[in-house]
Design a protein around this motif. Sequence first.
Motif, PDB file in Angstrom:
ATOM      1  N   LYS A   7       5.589  19.151  16.012  1.00 44.30           N
ATOM      2  CA  LYS A   7       5.991  17.756  16.136  1.00 44.30           C
ATOM      3  C   LYS A   7       7.341  17.543  15.449  1.00 44.30           C
ATOM      4  CE  LYS A   7       1.288  15.834  16.280  1.00 44.30           C
ATOM      5  NZ  LYS A   7       0.353  14.871  15.649  1.00 44.30           N
ATOM      6  N   LYS A   8       8.097  16.590  15.956  1.00 41.53           N
ATOM      7  CA  LYS A   8       9.393  16.245  15.387  1.00 41.53           C
ATOM      8  C   LYS A   8       9.319  14.844  14.800  1.00 41.53           C
ATOM      9  CE  LYS A   8      14.311  15.876  16.540  1.00 41.53           C
ATOM     10  NZ  LYS A   8      15.316  15.984  17.626  1.00 41.53           N
ATOM     11  N   VAL A   9       9.689  14.710  13.542  1.00 42.33           N
ATOM     12  CA  VAL A   9       9.599  13.418  12.876  1.00 42.33           C
ATOM     13  C   VAL A   9      10.789  12.541  13.235  1.00 42.33           C
ATOM     14  CG1 VAL A   9      10.825  14.141  10.781  1.00 42.33           C
ATOM     15  CG2 VAL A   9       9.133  12.302  10.660  1.00 42.33           C
ATOM     16  N   ARG A  10      10.533  11.236  13.299  1.00 44.36           N
ATOM     17  CA  ARG A  10      11.608  10.277  13.576  1.00 44.36           C
ATOM     18  C   ARG A  10      11.840   9.372  12.357  1.00 44.36           C
ATOM     19  NH1 ARG A  10      10.623   7.262  19.064  1.00 44.36           N
ATOM     20  NH2 ARG A  10      12.827   6.731  18.715  1.00 44.36           N
ATOM     21  N   TYR A  11      10.807   8.610  11.968  1.00 44.95           N
ATOM     22  CA  TYR A  11      10.986   7.662  10.875  1.00 44.95           C
ATOM     23  C   TYR A  11       9.824   7.740   9.893  1.00 44.95           C
ATOM     24  CZ  TYR A  11      14.164   5.760  14.363  1.00 44.95           C
ATOM     25  OH  TYR A  11      15.145   5.616  15.306  1.00 44.95           O
ATOM     26  N   LEU A  12      10.098   7.338   8.644  1.00 44.95           N
ATOM     27  CA  LEU A  12       9.101   7.356   7.578  1.00 44.95           C
ATOM     28  C   LEU A  12       8.954   5.982   6.945  1.00 44.95           C
ATOM     29  CD1 LEU A  12      10.036  10.525   5.476  1.00 44.95           C
ATOM     30  CD2 LEU A  12       8.097  10.310   7.041  1.00 44.95           C
ATOM     31  N   LYS A  13       7.766   5.717   6.440  1.00 50.81           N
ATOM     32  CA  LYS A  13       7.530   4.582   5.557  1.00 50.81           C
ATOM     33  C   LYS A  13       6.613   5.048   4.436  1.00 50.81           C
ATOM     34  CE  LYS A  13       8.134   0.595   8.647  1.00 50.81           C
ATOM     35  NZ  LYS A  13       9.159  -0.124   7.869  1.00 50.81           N
ATOM     36  N   MET A  14       6.956   4.670   3.206  1.00 46.41           N
ATOM     37  CA  MET A  14       6.122   4.975   2.049  1.00 46.41           C
ATOM     38  C   MET A  14       5.921   3.685   1.267  1.00 46.41           C
ATOM     39  SD  MET A  14       7.591   8.618   0.622  1.00 46.41           S
ATOM     40  CE  MET A  14       7.382  10.135   1.575  1.00 46.41           C
ATOM     41  N   LYS A  15       4.660   3.287   1.073  1.00 47.08           N
ATOM     42  CA  LYS A  15       4.368   2.031   0.416  1.00 47.08           C
ATOM     43  C   LYS A  15       3.398   2.239  -0.756  1.00 47.08           C
ATOM     44  CE  LYS A  15       6.937  -0.446   3.026  1.00 47.08           C
ATOM     45  NZ  LYS A  15       8.141  -1.114   2.459  1.00 47.08           N
ATOM     46  N   VAL A  16       3.808   1.796  -1.933  1.00 46.21           N
ATOM     47  CA  VAL A  16       2.935   1.846  -3.107  1.00 46.21           C
ATOM     48  C   VAL A  16       1.802   0.850  -2.901  1.00 46.21           C
ATOM     49  CG1 VAL A  16       2.786   1.370  -5.582  1.00 46.21           C
ATOM     50  CG2 VAL A  16       4.790   2.567  -4.653  1.00 46.21           C
ATOM     51  N   ILE A  17       0.571   1.288  -3.144  1.00 39.38           N
ATOM     52  CA  ILE A  17      -0.601   0.424  -2.968  1.00 39.38           C
ATOM     53  C   ILE A  17      -1.438   0.441  -4.243  1.00 39.38           C
ATOM     54  CG2 ILE A  17      -0.724   0.579  -0.461  1.00 39.38           C
ATOM     55  CD1 ILE A  17      -2.661   2.876  -0.723  1.00 39.38           C
ATOM     56  N   ASN A  18      -2.194  -0.624  -4.445  1.00 44.15           N
ATOM     57  CA  ASN A  18      -3.003  -0.740  -5.669  1.00 44.15           C
ATOM     58  C   ASN A  18      -4.285   0.065  -5.609  1.00 44.15           C
ATOM     59  OD1 ASN A  18      -1.188  -2.562  -6.895  1.00 44.15           O
ATOM     60  ND2 ASN A  18      -2.104  -4.278  -5.804  1.00 44.15           N
ATOM     61  N   ASP A  19      -4.814   0.253  -4.396  1.00 42.75           N
ATOM     62  CA  ASP A  19      -6.089   0.951  -4.246  1.00 42.75           C
ATOM     63  C   ASP A  19      -6.168   1.538  -2.850  1.00 42.75           C
ATOM     64  OD1 ASP A  19      -7.267  -1.095  -2.384  1.00 42.75           O
ATOM     65  OD2 ASP A  19      -7.065  -2.358  -4.157  1.00 42.75           O
ATOM     66  N   LEU A  20      -7.241   2.292  -2.614  1.00 39.70           N
ATOM     67  CA  LEU A  20      -7.440   2.935  -1.321  1.00 39.70           C
ATOM     68  C   LEU A  20      -8.554   2.270  -0.517  1.00 39.70           C
ATOM     69  CD1 LEU A  20      -7.140   6.677  -2.434  1.00 39.70           C
ATOM     70  CD2 LEU A  20      -5.410   5.271  -1.284  1.00 39.70           C
ATOM     71  N   LYS A  21      -8.797   1.015  -0.776  1.00 33.32           N
ATOM     72  CA  LYS A  21      -9.823   0.289  -0.041  1.00 33.32           C
ATOM     73  C   LYS A  21      -9.396   0.101   1.416  1.00 33.32           C
ATOM     74  CE  LYS A  21     -11.455  -2.236  -4.103  1.00 33.32           C
ATOM     75  NZ  LYS A  21     -11.622  -3.574  -4.731  1.00 33.32           N
ATOM     76  N   ALA A  22     -10.362   0.028   2.302  1.00 31.00           N
ATOM     77  CA  ALA A  22     -10.073  -0.106   3.727  1.00 31.00           C
ATOM     78  C   ALA A  22      -9.222  -1.340   4.016  1.00 31.00           C
ATOM     79  CB  ALA A  22     -11.383  -0.164   4.519  1.00 31.00           C
ATOM     80  N   GLY A  23      -9.489  -2.439   3.305  1.00 30.58           N
ATOM     81  CA  GLY A  23      -8.732  -3.656   3.518  1.00 30.58           C
ATOM     82  C   GLY A  23      -7.265  -3.492   3.181  1.00 30.58           C
ATOM     83  N   THR A  24      -6.976  -2.776   2.093  1.00 32.82           N
ATOM     84  CA  THR A  24      -5.589  -2.548   1.671  1.00 32.82           C
ATOM     85  C   THR A  24      -4.849  -1.690   2.685  1.00 32.82           C
ATOM     86  OG1 THR A  24      -6.248  -2.688  -0.656  1.00 32.82           O
ATOM     87  CG2 THR A  24      -4.138  -1.633  -0.166  1.00 32.82           C
ATOM     88  N   ILE A  25      -5.495  -0.603   3.123  1.00 31.67           N
ATOM     89  CA  ILE A  25      -4.875   0.294   4.104  1.00 31.67           C
ATOM     90  C   ILE A  25      -4.641  -0.445   5.421  1.00 31.67           C
ATOM     91  CG2 ILE A  25      -5.108   2.440   5.381  1.00 31.67           C
ATOM     92  CD1 ILE A  25      -4.793   2.885   2.394  1.00 31.67           C
ATOM     93  N   THR A  26      -5.641  -1.178   5.876  1.00 32.24           N
ATOM     94  CA  THR A  26      -5.548  -1.890   7.147  1.00 32.24           C
ATOM     95  C   THR A  26      -4.438  -2.932   7.112  1.00 32.24           C
ATOM     96  OG1 THR A  26      -7.921  -1.580   7.523  1.00 32.24           O
ATOM     97  CG2 THR A  26      -6.820  -3.273   8.822  1.00 32.24           C
ATOM     98  N   ARG A  27      -4.323  -3.647   6.011  1.00 30.19           N
ATOM     99  CA  ARG A  27      -3.284  -4.672   5.887  1.00 30.19           C
ATOM    100  C   ARG A  27      -1.889  -4.063   5.993  1.00 30.19           C
ATOM    101  NH1 ARG A  27      -5.119  -6.584   1.766  1.00 30.19           N
ATOM    102  NH2 ARG A  27      -3.857  -5.580   0.157  1.00 30.19           N
ATOM    103  N   ASN A  28      -1.684  -2.923   5.372  1.00 31.23           N
ATOM    104  CA  ASN A  28      -0.387  -2.254   5.440  1.00 31.23           C
ATOM    105  C   ASN A  28      -0.083  -1.726   6.836  1.00 31.23           C
ATOM    106  OD1 ASN A  28       1.238  -1.603   2.705  1.00 31.23           O
ATOM    107  ND2 ASN A  28      -0.926  -1.915   2.227  1.00 31.23           N
ATOM    108  N   VAL A  29      -1.100  -1.207   7.502  1.00 30.19           N
ATOM    109  CA  VAL A  29      -0.896  -0.707   8.860  1.00 30.19           C
ATOM    110  C   VAL A  29      -0.536  -1.859   9.798  1.00 30.19           C
ATOM    111  CG1 VAL A  29      -2.078   0.299  10.861  1.00 30.19           C
ATOM    112  CG2 VAL A  29      -2.324   1.351   8.606  1.00 30.19           C
ATOM    113  N   LYS A  30      -1.210  -2.986   9.681  1.00 29.02           N
ATOM    114  CA  LYS A  30      -0.908  -4.139  10.521  1.00 29.02           C
ATOM    115  C   LYS A  30       0.520  -4.626  10.302  1.00 29.02           C
ATOM    116  CE  LYS A  30      -3.961  -7.415  10.896  1.00 29.02           C
ATOM    117  NZ  LYS A  30      -4.958  -8.446  10.520  1.00 29.02           N
ATOM    118  N   GLU A  31       1.012  -4.492   9.072  1.00 29.12           N
ATOM    119  CA  GLU A  31       2.357  -4.970   8.734  1.00 29.12           C
ATOM    120  C   GLU A  31       3.454  -4.018   9.187  1.00 29.12           C
ATOM    121  OE1 GLU A  31       4.954  -6.363   4.785  1.00 29.12           O
ATOM    122  OE2 GLU A  31       2.806  -5.887   4.608  1.00 29.12           O
ATOM    123  N   HIS A  32       3.192  -2.713   9.144  1.00 29.50           N
ATOM    124  CA  HIS A  32       4.267  -1.738   9.343  1.00 29.50           C
ATOM    125  C   HIS A  32       4.135  -0.881  10.598  1.00 29.50           C
ATOM    126  CE1 HIS A  32       5.785  -2.724   5.393  1.00 29.50           C
ATOM    127  NE2 HIS A  32       4.600  -2.501   4.864  1.00 29.50           N
TER     128      HIS A  32
END
Length: 317
Positions: free
Chosen positions: A181-206
Amino acid sequence: MNILDFAINYPDEETCRKKFKEQRDQMGVTCRHCNCKEHYWLENKQAYECKRCRARQTLRSGTVMQHSNLPYRYWFVAMHLLTATKGSFSAAELQRQLGHKRYQPIWEMVNKLRDVMGKRDDEYTLEGAIELDDAFFSTEISLEERDKPLKRGRGSQKKTKVLVMAESKTVENPKPGKKPKKVRYLKMKVINDLKAGTITRNVKEHVESTADLTTDDSTSYTKLKEHVHSHTASVIPHQDLSKVLPWVHTAISNAKRQLLGVYYKIKPEYLQYYLNQFCYKFNRRYFGENQFDRLLIAAVSCAPDFKSRIYNRNYCG
C-alpha cells in the motif's frame, strides 16, 4: 528554499514585514465588527482601518503573530527551519541561533506555528482506504498524576494515548520488498482514553463517511461500522502488522524516532503540537520549496489557540 535563498529573499526585518503584509492583502482582510472587506492601510499605525465602521486591526491581528512582539524575521526564520529540514529542531536551538535572551517567547512562537499547522490539517478529512490504530507515546507524568502510584502497561502515566489514521491506496504491482500500500495522508490525535465513544467521535470528525476502515479487533472500534462505508476488523498477529496496517505503524515508528532524537522529554499537554508538525510536514512531503509559502499562508490565515490555553505556565515542554 535552502538557507542561502532564504538569506537573499528575506535579508532584514522590513523585507519580512512587507512579505507578510503582501500575503495578508492577497488573502483579504475582513472587519471583525461589520464583516466589511474594504480597508484603508495606515502605514504610521501598521494597521487596517475599515472603510465602513472605521474599526482598526493591526497587521498581526487574527494571524499566528497575534499578541506577539517578536520581530517578523524571527517568525520567518522559524517557518523556514520548520519547512526546510526533514527532521525537527528544538526551541532551545532556535533561541541559540537567534541569539535571543529568553527561552519562553521562542518556545511559544514555535508552538503557535505548530498549532496553526494542526488547524490547517484539520480543514481536511481522510477518505478512501483508511488504516487506523492507537499508539502510546512516552511523555512526562503530568502534574495531576505525579502523586499517584505509578501504573504499568497501557494505563501508565508515562504514556500518552494517540489515535493514528493513515489514508492509503493499494499498489497493483509492488516491487519486491516494497509495501503493498502507498500512504497519502496522516492524522495523529492525542486522546484521553480508548473508549469506543472517544474513538468514534474522532473518526466522525476526521474521516469521511464513505471511507473503508481497516483495524484490529479491539473493542474500542466496535461502533465504527455505523459511521463509515465499511469496517474490516480482524485479529492481527504481531508479525503481520506490517502487512495489514503497514503505514500506520511506520508512521508511529517514525514519529517516535523523530521526537526522541530532538526532545529529551515532552509533557503530555504539549504532545499534540509536536504531532501536528510531524503530520503537516509528512502530508506536504512532495511540496518541495513551496512548503514555506504554504506555511506562510497558514500563518496569515489562522490565529492560534495556544496562548489562551497554556500561556504563562511555569514550565515548558
